[in-house]
Scaffold this motif. Structure first.
Motif, PDB file in Angstrom:
ATOM      1  N   MET A   2       0.845  -1.192   0.000  1.00  8.05           N
ATOM      2  CA  MET A   2       0.000   0.000   0.000  1.00  8.05           C
ATOM      3  C   MET A   2       0.880   1.242   0.000  1.00  8.05           C
ATOM      4  O   MET A   2       1.893   1.300   0.665  1.00  8.05           O
ATOM      5  N   ALA A   3       0.493   2.228  -0.784  1.00  6.74           N
ATOM      6  CA  ALA A   3       1.183   3.517  -0.808  1.00  6.74           C
ATOM      7  C   ALA A   3       0.131   4.602  -0.778  1.00  6.74           C
ATOM      8  O   ALA A   3      -0.676   4.711  -1.699  1.00  6.74           O
ATOM      9  N   LEU A   4       0.100   5.364   0.293  1.00  6.70           N
ATOM     10  CA  LEU A   4      -0.888   6.427   0.452  1.00  6.70           C
ATOM     11  C   LEU A   4      -2.313   5.921   0.293  1.00  6.70           C
ATOM     12  O   LEU A   4      -3.167   6.584  -0.286  1.00  6.70           O
ATOM     13  N   GLY A   5      -2.593   4.722   0.757  1.00  3.30           N
ATOM     14  CA  GLY A   5      -3.939   4.189   0.719  1.00  3.30           C
ATOM     15  C   GLY A   5      -4.344   3.529  -0.591  1.00  3.30           C
ATOM     16  O   GLY A   5      -5.455   3.062  -0.721  1.00  3.30           O
ATOM     17  N   HIS A   6      -3.470   3.501  -1.582  1.00  2.00           N
ATOM     18  CA  HIS A   6      -3.796   2.892  -2.867  1.00  2.00           C
ATOM     19  C   HIS A   6      -2.971   1.623  -3.069  1.00  2.00           C
ATOM     20  O   HIS A   6      -1.788   1.591  -2.769  1.00  2.00           O
ATOM     21  N   ALA A   7      -3.606   0.585  -3.579  1.00  4.62           N
ATOM     22  CA  ALA A   7      -2.906  -0.675  -3.833  1.00  4.62           C
ATOM     23  C   ALA A   7      -2.001  -0.535  -5.056  1.00  4.62           C
ATOM     24  O   ALA A   7      -2.327   0.177  -6.003  1.00  4.62           O
ATOM     25  N   ILE A   8      -0.874  -1.194  -5.015  1.00  4.10           N
ATOM     26  CA  ILE A   8       0.064  -1.207  -6.138  1.00  4.10           C
ATOM     27  C   ILE A   8       0.099  -2.621  -6.696  1.00  4.10           C
ATOM     28  O   ILE A   8       0.223  -3.594  -5.958  1.00  4.10           O
ATOM     29  N   LEU A   9      -0.053  -2.727  -8.001  1.00  3.20           N
ATOM     30  CA  LEU A   9      -0.012  -4.035  -8.642  1.00  3.20           C
ATOM     31  C   LEU A   9       1.441  -4.422  -8.875  1.00  3.20           C
ATOM     32  O   LEU A   9       2.189  -3.698  -9.523  1.00  3.20           O
ATOM     33  N   ARG A  10       1.816  -5.543  -8.338  1.00  2.80           N
ATOM     34  CA  ARG A  10       3.162  -6.070  -8.573  1.00  2.80           C
ATOM     35  C   ARG A  10       3.052  -7.199  -9.576  1.00  2.80           C
ATOM     36  O   ARG A  10       2.178  -8.054  -9.467  1.00  2.80           O
ATOM     37  N   SER A  11       3.948  -7.214 -10.531  1.00  4.13           N
ATOM     38  CA  SER A  11       3.928  -8.281 -11.524  1.00  4.13           C
ATOM     39  C   SER A  11       5.355  -8.658 -11.887  1.00  4.13           C
ATOM     40  O   SER A  11       6.283  -7.896 -11.706  1.00  4.13           O
ATOM     41  N   THR A  12       5.483  -9.857 -12.393  1.00  2.02           N
ATOM     42  CA  THR A  12       6.762 -10.326 -12.899  1.00  2.02           C
ATOM     43  C   THR A  12       6.557 -10.751 -14.337  1.00  2.02           C
ATOM     44  O   THR A  12       5.451 -11.088 -14.748  1.00  2.02           O
ATOM     45  N   SER A  52      -4.740 -17.113 -15.722  1.00  6.55           N
ATOM     46  CA  SER A  52      -5.096 -16.105 -16.721  1.00  6.55           C
ATOM     47  C   SER A  52      -4.276 -14.843 -16.478  1.00  6.55           C
ATOM     48  O   SER A  52      -3.959 -14.504 -15.340  1.00  6.55           O
ATOM     49  N   LEU A  53      -3.946 -14.141 -17.562  1.00 10.85           N
ATOM     50  CA  LEU A  53      -3.210 -12.896 -17.436  1.00 10.85           C
ATOM     51  C   LEU A  53      -4.144 -11.777 -16.978  1.00 10.85           C
ATOM     52  O   LEU A  53      -5.298 -11.717 -17.403  1.00 10.85           O
ATOM     53  N   PRO A  54      -3.647 -10.885 -16.124  1.00 13.31           N
ATOM     54  CA  PRO A  54      -4.481  -9.766 -15.672  1.00 13.31           C
ATOM     55  C   PRO A  54      -4.491  -8.631 -16.697  1.00 13.31           C
ATOM     56  O   PRO A  54      -3.649  -8.573 -17.597  1.00 13.31           O
ATOM     57  N   LEU A  55      -5.458  -7.747 -16.556  1.00 14.49           N
ATOM     58  CA  LEU A  55      -5.531  -6.481 -17.294  1.00 14.49           C
ATOM     59  C   LEU A  55      -5.696  -6.639 -18.804  1.00 14.49           C
ATOM     60  O   LEU A  55      -5.254  -5.784 -19.572  1.00 14.49           O
TER      61      LEU A  55
END
Length: 96
Positions: A2-12, A52-55
């Motif tokens: 979390m950064a400033l209340g917003h989720a960050i999407l981590r991907s490899t 499945s791939l996201p986004l």
């Protein structure tokens, strides 16, 4: 994370398979009426995990009717159109 209340999407980055396509059709029904339709889809799978791939964009279906003025009455290319577009739920894409 979390950064400033917003989720960050981590991907490899891994190997993936993307499959999809699009199609469109158009028909001149009368000299003054044209119909068209489209279909677009793409699916992706992570080769390592099988997930499945996201986004990815959702599957879309659309159609349009175009009514054109007779060229003899009014100069120029005047027309009126009506369309429809539907986007399927991304979680439901495996059922297509």
């Amino acid at each position: 994370m979390m950064a400033l209340g917003h989720a960050i999407l981590r991907s490899t980055q891994n190997d993936a398979v993307l499959t999809g396509g699009d199609a469109s059709v158009q028909a001149q029904i009368f000299p003054w009426l044209r119909a068209s339709g489209t279909f677009e889809t793409v699916d992706g799978e992570n080769r390592d995990t099988g997930d499945s791939l996201p986004l990815l964009p959702p599957t879309r279906v659309g159609g349009e009717l175009r009514v054109m003025q007779a060229e003899r009455r009014i100069p120029g290319k005047c027309f009126s159109k009506s369309g429809y577009r539907s986007h399927f739920c991304q979680r439901c894409r495996r059922t297509l």
